[in-house]
Write a protein that holds these residues in place. Structure first.
Motif, PDB file in Angstrom:
ATOM      1  N   ASP A   1       0.836  -1.199   0.000  1.00  0.00           N
ATOM      2  CA  ASP A   1       0.000   0.000   0.000  1.00  0.00           C
ATOM      3  C   ASP A   1       0.877   1.257   0.000  1.00  0.00           C
ATOM      4  O   ASP A   1       0.570   2.238  -0.688  1.00  0.00           O
ATOM      5  N   LYS A   2       1.964   1.221   0.760  1.00  0.00           N
ATOM      6  CA  LYS A   2       2.901   2.354   0.787  1.00  0.00           C
ATOM      7  C   LYS A   2       3.504   2.578  -0.597  1.00  0.00           C
ATOM      8  O   LYS A   2       3.633   3.735  -1.050  1.00  0.00           O
ATOM      9  N   ALA A   3       3.844   1.507  -1.274  1.00  0.00           N
ATOM     10  CA  ALA A   3       4.409   1.611  -2.620  1.00  0.00           C
ATOM     11  C   ALA A   3       3.407   2.249  -3.577  1.00  0.00           C
ATOM     12  O   ALA A   3       3.762   3.130  -4.377  1.00  0.00           O
ATOM     13  N   ALA A   4       2.142   1.821  -3.498  1.00  0.00           N
ATOM     14  CA  ALA A   4       1.121   2.378  -4.387  1.00  0.00           C
ATOM     15  C   ALA A   4       0.899   3.860  -4.110  1.00  0.00           C
ATOM     16  O   ALA A   4       0.747   4.663  -5.042  1.00  0.00           O
ATOM     17  N   GLN A   5       0.886   4.244  -2.842  1.00  0.00           N
ATOM     18  CA  GLN A   5       0.690   5.659  -2.497  1.00  0.00           C
ATOM     19  C   GLN A   5       1.833   6.516  -3.033  1.00  0.00           C
ATOM     20  O   GLN A   5       1.613   7.638  -3.517  1.00  0.00           O
ATOM     21  N   LEU A   6       3.066   6.003  -2.959  1.00  0.00           N
ATOM     22  CA  LEU A   6       4.201   6.751  -3.493  1.00  0.00           C
ATOM     23  C   LEU A   6       4.135   6.866  -5.008  1.00  0.00           C
ATOM     24  O   LEU A   6       4.520   7.892  -5.582  1.00  0.00           O
ATOM     25  N   LEU A   7       3.636   5.829  -5.671  1.00  0.00           N
ATOM     26  CA  LEU A   7       3.459   5.903  -7.121  1.00  0.00           C
ATOM     27  C   LEU A   7       2.444   6.982  -7.485  1.00  0.00           C
ATOM     28  O   LEU A   7       2.632   7.730  -8.458  1.00  0.00           O
ATOM     29  N   ILE A   8       1.388   7.064  -6.704  1.00  0.00           N
ATOM     30  CA  ILE A   8       0.375   8.098  -6.956  1.00  0.00           C
ATOM     31  C   ILE A   8       0.980   9.485  -6.752  1.00  0.00           C
ATOM     32  O   ILE A   8       0.804  10.386  -7.588  1.00  0.00           O
ATOM     33  N   GLU A   9       1.721   9.661  -5.655  1.00  0.00           N
ATOM     34  CA  GLU A   9       2.340  10.953  -5.367  1.00  0.00           C
ATOM     35  C   GLU A   9       3.375  11.322  -6.424  1.00  0.00           C
ATOM     36  O   GLU A   9       3.575  12.508  -6.709  1.00  0.00           O
ATOM     37  N   GLY A  10       4.005  10.317  -6.990  1.00  0.00           N
ATOM     38  CA  GLY A  10       5.010  10.578  -8.019  1.00  0.00           C
ATOM     39  C   GLY A  10       4.445  10.710  -9.414  1.00  0.00           C
ATOM     40  O   GLY A  10       5.211  10.809 -10.380  1.00  0.00           O
ATOM     41  N   GLY A  11       3.118  10.690  -9.539  1.00  0.00           N
ATOM     42  CA  GLY A  11       2.495  10.859 -10.844  1.00  0.00           C
ATOM     43  C   GLY A  11       2.384   9.587 -11.653  1.00  0.00           C
ATOM     44  O   GLY A  11       1.959   9.623 -12.818  1.00  0.00           O
ATOM     45  N   GLN A  12       2.710   8.454 -11.061  1.00  0.00           N
ATOM     46  CA  GLN A  12       2.627   7.164 -11.760  1.00  0.00           C
ATOM     47  C   GLN A  12       1.316   6.465 -11.380  1.00  0.00           C
ATOM     48  O   GLN A  12       1.311   5.366 -10.827  1.00  0.00           O
ATOM     49  N   ARG A  13       0.208   7.102 -11.691  1.00  0.00           N
ATOM     50  CA  ARG A  13      -1.094   6.587 -11.266  1.00  0.00           C
ATOM     51  C   ARG A  13      -1.433   5.266 -11.961  1.00  0.00           C
ATOM     52  O   ARG A  13      -2.022   4.374 -11.351  1.00  0.00           O
ATOM     53  N   ASP A  14      -1.089   5.145 -13.226  1.00  0.00           N
ATOM     54  CA  ASP A  14      -1.350   3.883 -13.936  1.00  0.00           C
ATOM     55  C   ASP A  14      -0.624   2.721 -13.274  1.00  0.00           C
ATOM     56  O   ASP A  14      -1.170   1.618 -13.133  1.00  0.00           O
ATOM     57  N   SER A  15       0.612   2.973 -12.854  1.00  0.00           N
ATOM     58  CA  SER A  15       1.390   1.921 -12.188  1.00  0.00           C
ATOM     59  C   SER A  15       0.758   1.546 -10.858  1.00  0.00           C
ATOM     60  O   SER A  15       0.783   0.372 -10.459  1.00  0.00           O
ATOM     61  N   ALA A  16       0.184   2.539 -10.171  1.00  0.00           N
ATOM     62  CA  ALA A  16      -0.481   2.257  -8.896  1.00  0.00           C
ATOM     63  C   ALA A  16      -1.699   1.368  -9.111  1.00  0.00           C
ATOM     64  O   ALA A  16      -1.939   0.424  -8.336  1.00  0.00           O
ATOM     65  N   VAL A  17      -2.472   1.649 -10.152  1.00  0.00           N
ATOM     66  CA  VAL A  17      -3.650   0.825 -10.450  1.00  0.00           C
ATOM     67  C   VAL A  17      -3.233  -0.608 -10.756  1.00  0.00           C
ATOM     68  O   VAL A  17      -3.826  -1.575 -10.261  1.00  0.00           O
ATOM     69  N   ILE A  18      -2.196  -0.741 -11.569  1.00  0.00           N
ATOM     70  CA  ILE A  18      -1.708  -2.086 -11.927  1.00  0.00           C
ATOM     71  C   ILE A  18      -1.237  -2.827 -10.687  1.00  0.00           C
ATOM     72  O   ILE A  18      -1.488  -4.032 -10.529  1.00  0.00           O
ATOM     73  N   LEU A  19      -0.566  -2.107  -9.782  1.00  0.00           N
ATOM     74  CA  LEU A  19      -0.083  -2.740  -8.555  1.00  0.00           C
ATOM     75  C   LEU A  19      -1.246  -3.209  -7.693  1.00  0.00           C
ATOM     76  O   LEU A  19      -1.242  -4.351  -7.196  1.00  0.00           O
ATOM     77  N   TYR A  20      -2.262  -2.360  -7.510  1.00  0.00           N
ATOM     78  CA  TYR A  20      -3.418  -2.754  -6.711  1.00  0.00           C
ATOM     79  C   TYR A  20      -4.117  -3.970  -7.332  1.00  0.00           C
ATOM     80  O   TYR A  20      -4.550  -4.886  -6.615  1.00  0.00           O
ATOM     81  N   GLU A  21      -4.236  -3.982  -8.646  1.00  0.00           N
ATOM     82  CA  GLU A  21      -4.896  -5.111  -9.315  1.00  0.00           C
ATOM     83  C   GLU A  21      -4.076  -6.386  -9.175  1.00  0.00           C
ATOM     84  O   GLU A  21      -4.626  -7.480  -9.033  1.00  0.00           O
ATOM     85  N   ARG A  22      -2.758  -6.234  -9.189  1.00  0.00           N
ATOM     86  CA  ARG A  22      -1.876  -7.411  -9.108  1.00  0.00           C
ATOM     87  C   ARG A  22      -1.847  -8.025  -7.721  1.00  0.00           C
ATOM     88  O   ARG A  22      -1.768  -9.249  -7.565  1.00  0.00           O
ATOM     89  N   ILE A  23      -1.892  -7.189  -6.682  1.00  0.00           N
ATOM     90  CA  ILE A  23      -1.760  -7.724  -5.326  1.00  0.00           C
ATOM     91  C   ILE A  23      -3.096  -8.156  -4.731  1.00  0.00           C
ATOM     92  O   ILE A  23      -3.107  -8.849  -3.713  1.00  0.00           O
ATOM     93  N   GLY A  24      -4.193  -7.764  -5.350  1.00  0.00           N
ATOM     94  CA  GLY A  24      -5.501  -8.168  -4.833  1.00  0.00           C
ATOM     95  C   GLY A  24      -5.636  -9.670  -4.652  1.00  0.00           C
ATOM     96  O   GLY A  24      -5.991 -10.145  -3.558  1.00  0.00           O
ATOM     97  N   PRO A  25      -5.331 -10.460  -5.700  1.00  0.00           N
ATOM     98  CA  PRO A  25      -5.459 -11.923  -5.553  1.00  0.00           C
ATOM     99  C   PRO A  25      -4.554 -12.516  -4.478  1.00  0.00           C
ATOM    100  O   PRO A  25      -4.853 -13.580  -3.938  1.00  0.00           O
ATOM    101  N   VAL A  26      -3.434 -11.843  -4.170  1.00  0.00           N
ATOM    102  CA  VAL A  26      -2.502 -12.367  -3.165  1.00  0.00           C
ATOM    103  C   VAL A  26      -3.175 -12.477  -1.804  1.00  0.00           C
ATOM    104  O   VAL A  26      -2.912 -13.409  -1.030  1.00  0.00           O
ATOM    105  N   PHE A  27      -4.079 -11.531  -1.520  1.00  0.00           N
ATOM    106  CA  PHE A  27      -4.666 -11.458  -0.181  1.00  0.00           C
ATOM    107  C   PHE A  27      -6.091 -11.992  -0.113  1.00  0.00           C
ATOM    108  O   PHE A  27      -6.710 -11.945   0.953  1.00  0.00           O
ATOM    109  N   GLN A  28      -6.617 -12.523  -1.221  1.00  0.00           N
ATOM    110  CA  GLN A  28      -7.999 -13.005  -1.226  1.00  0.00           C
ATOM    111  C   GLN A  28      -8.246 -14.111  -0.217  1.00  0.00           C
ATOM    112  O   GLN A  28      -9.276 -14.139   0.461  1.00  0.00           O
ATOM    113  N   ASN A  29      -7.296 -15.032  -0.109  1.00  0.00           N
ATOM    114  CA  ASN A  29      -7.474 -16.155   0.816  1.00  0.00           C
ATOM    115  C   ASN A  29      -6.976 -15.844   2.224  1.00  0.00           C
ATOM    116  O   ASN A  29      -7.213 -16.620   3.144  1.00  0.00           O
TER     117      ASN A  29
END
Length: 528
Positions: free
Chosen positions: A305-333
């Motif tokens: 989550d910290k990594a995604a927030q820094l991506l957003i602050e750094g203007g890399q919003r697309d990368s933040a979305v991709i990161l959130y989508e990628r890590i979602g399945p990791v925590f489903q179970n």
């Protein structure tokens, strides 16, 4: 012991020598007894009169010493005692130069005439081995094991072959990303699974320890770059970061994830000092991956989550979305609430940035996790509503129809068939494609079954192929309404199904009809 004349010493040694020779010639010899006799004889030899340097005309002492040392060398080979073997060789050198054993150490070749090397089998074999090694013809070395000149040579052949296998294994580790177990065995001329595992573990242990040492050196170099002095008042952040990244890589390869995590966090701090939020985010992402490998998922979620927030602050919003989508399945179970939170965060960013396709998919994924998480129907309904609004903007009516169906089913799961019917009628008015959808009739028939409060009719409608082909989370809930149907046999033997419904809604016959639907088998999860 008093100093005895040379002849007396020989006479004293002779019985021990005879016992040693007789014991050694037994099949198999008693190695412990031979070793004990050897020690006694060597004690006598130490008193003098048994070596070529000793002034004595009695050659019997020389022969006894030579034969004893030869037996000692072979006995050392049998026990696998290489230092004792080397000592025996050193003591034998004054007696003669014809040392076949020593040639396995490849030290004495230059001392021998070429003619003897070619004609003597005991000399030719080790010389050939040296040639094969120089050529890199390791397969010939493996074949040479089958024709060693003496059984005593097998000990040294095994040492040589193990060394060669280790070298080949190190090369294989660099040459192949993956290799089947049986193929590795062929290359190493091994069929023993345990031995193959031993070599593989040895390579891994060597690489891991080597990488950890390498990582520690990179960390030391980074610390040097960060130090300041009178002549160097500003730390060299770029060089320190470069060294820490190398250390992270080494620790990761060595599976030392705790150290890798520690260095990743240090690196992130240095990146933030440089105001490089993108690379700081990558370091936090690395730390999260290490925590994940250590099964510390709460900590992993925090760093992701910290990594995604820094991506957003750094203007890399697309990368933040991709990161959130990628890590979602990791925590489903592990924690569905975390997975839902990550999907929703990614969806909101994508929605603001007008990435409608990503936003709709992430809202749908969040909704499916929400319905699984303690059947949170209210949250699921809200997420599906957001998804449907986006799909309308996109004019993706093929997906929209399915999402509208899910919204209707949610109302039925909440035991509110009136709200479900209202949604159905509203959707038919607002979205012509939904009203014209060929499956709309199936939805209407299911709603009418609920209006009639007829469990058998509800069960029958839920078993229609259309409903069983939707998302698994909804099928799982639909299956709870499916019940075994009571059947009766008329006189002609055909199985018929008894219906207890009182009205004639949705075109389903009230009279006894032939059953065409087989009830589903409910599992334990469906019954909970």
């Amino acid at each position: 012991m008093a100093n005895l004349p040379a002849d007396a010493k020989v006479l004293e040694a002779l019985p021990l020598y005879e016992k040693l020779k007789n014991e050694w010639n037994r099949k198999p010899p008693n190695i412990e007894k031979c070793d004990e006799l050897l020690r006694s004889l060597k004690n006598l030899f130490a008193e003098g009169g048994f070596y070529p340097s000793d002034i004595s005309k009695d050659t019997r002492g020389l022969l006894i010493a030579r034969d004893t040392l030869e037996i000692g060398a072979q006995c050392a080979v049998t026990m696998g005692d290489i230092p004792a073997f080397e000592r025996s060789l050193a003591q034998l050198k004054p007696f003669y130069f014809d040392l076949g054993f020593c040639l396995f150490l490849l030290e004495e070749l230059e001392l021998l005439p070429p003619k003897d090397i070619q004609n003597n089998l005991y000399l030719k074999h080790p010389v050939s081995l040296e040639q094969y090694l120089m050529e890199g013809s390791y397969n010939k070395v493996f074949l040479a094991k089958g024709y060693v000149p003496s059984p005593s040579s097998n000990f040294f052949m095994e040492i040589l072959l193990n060394t060669i296998r280790d070298e080949i294994a190190y090369c294989m580790e660099k040459s192949y990303r993956r290799i089947p177990f049986n193929e590795a065995g062929k290359i190493l001329s091994l069929s023993n699974t345990d031995e193959l595992n031993r070599i593989a573990q040895k390579i891994m242990d060597f690489n891991f320890s080597h990488k950890v040492t390498e990582a520690e050196e990179h960390v030391r170099q980074a610390d040097k770059y960060l130090k300041t002095s009178l002549t160097n008042w500003k730390p060299d952040l770029d060089s320190a970061i470069n060294e820490l990244e190398k250390a992270m890589s080494c620790y990761r390869i060595a599976n030392s994830y705790d150290k890798c995590l520690e260095i990743s966090l240090r690196n992130a701090e240095l990146q933030l000092k440089k105001e490089s939020k993108f690379f700081a985010a990558k370091s936090y992402e690395q730390a999260a991956t290490c925590a994940q490998q250590m099964n510390d998922l709460p900590q992993s979620a925090k760093y992701f989550d910290k990594a995604a927030q820094l991506l957003i602050e750094g203007g890399q919003r697309d990368s933040a979305v991709i990161l959130y989508e990628r890590i979602g399945p990791v925590f489903q179970n592990f924690d569905r609430l975390l997975a839902i939170d990550f999907y929703v965060k990614g969806a909101r960013i994508a929605e603001v940035d007008d990435k409608t396709h990503q936003a709709s998919e992430l809202y749908e994924k969040a909704a499916l996790q929400s319905i699984r998480q303690s059947q949170n129907f209210t949250q699921t309904s809200e997420l599906l509503e957001k998804c449907s609004h986006i799909l309308v903007k996109m004019e993706r009516y093929d997906r929209l129809n399915r999402i509208l169906l899910y919204r209707i089913l949610i109302k039925l799961f909440m035991d509110d068939f009136v709200a479900a019917n209202n949604l159905f009628e509203r959707f038919c008015q607002e979205y012509p494609t939904f009203a014209e959808w060929e499956e709309a009739q199936n939805i209407q028939m299911l709603i009418e079954a609920f209006e009639q409060d007829d469990p058998d009719l509800i069960s029958q409608n839920c078993q229609r192929p259309f409903f069983l082909a939707i998302d698994n989370e909804f099928v799982r809930l639909l299956k709870r309404w499916i019940r075994p149907t009571a059947t009766k046999r008329p006189q002609n033997g055909a199985a018929v199904e008894s219906s207890s419904s009182g009205g004639n809604h949705s075109g389903i016959s009230q009279t006894t009809t032939i059953s065409t639907v087989k009830p589903l088998q409910l599992d334990e999860d469906d019954l909970r």
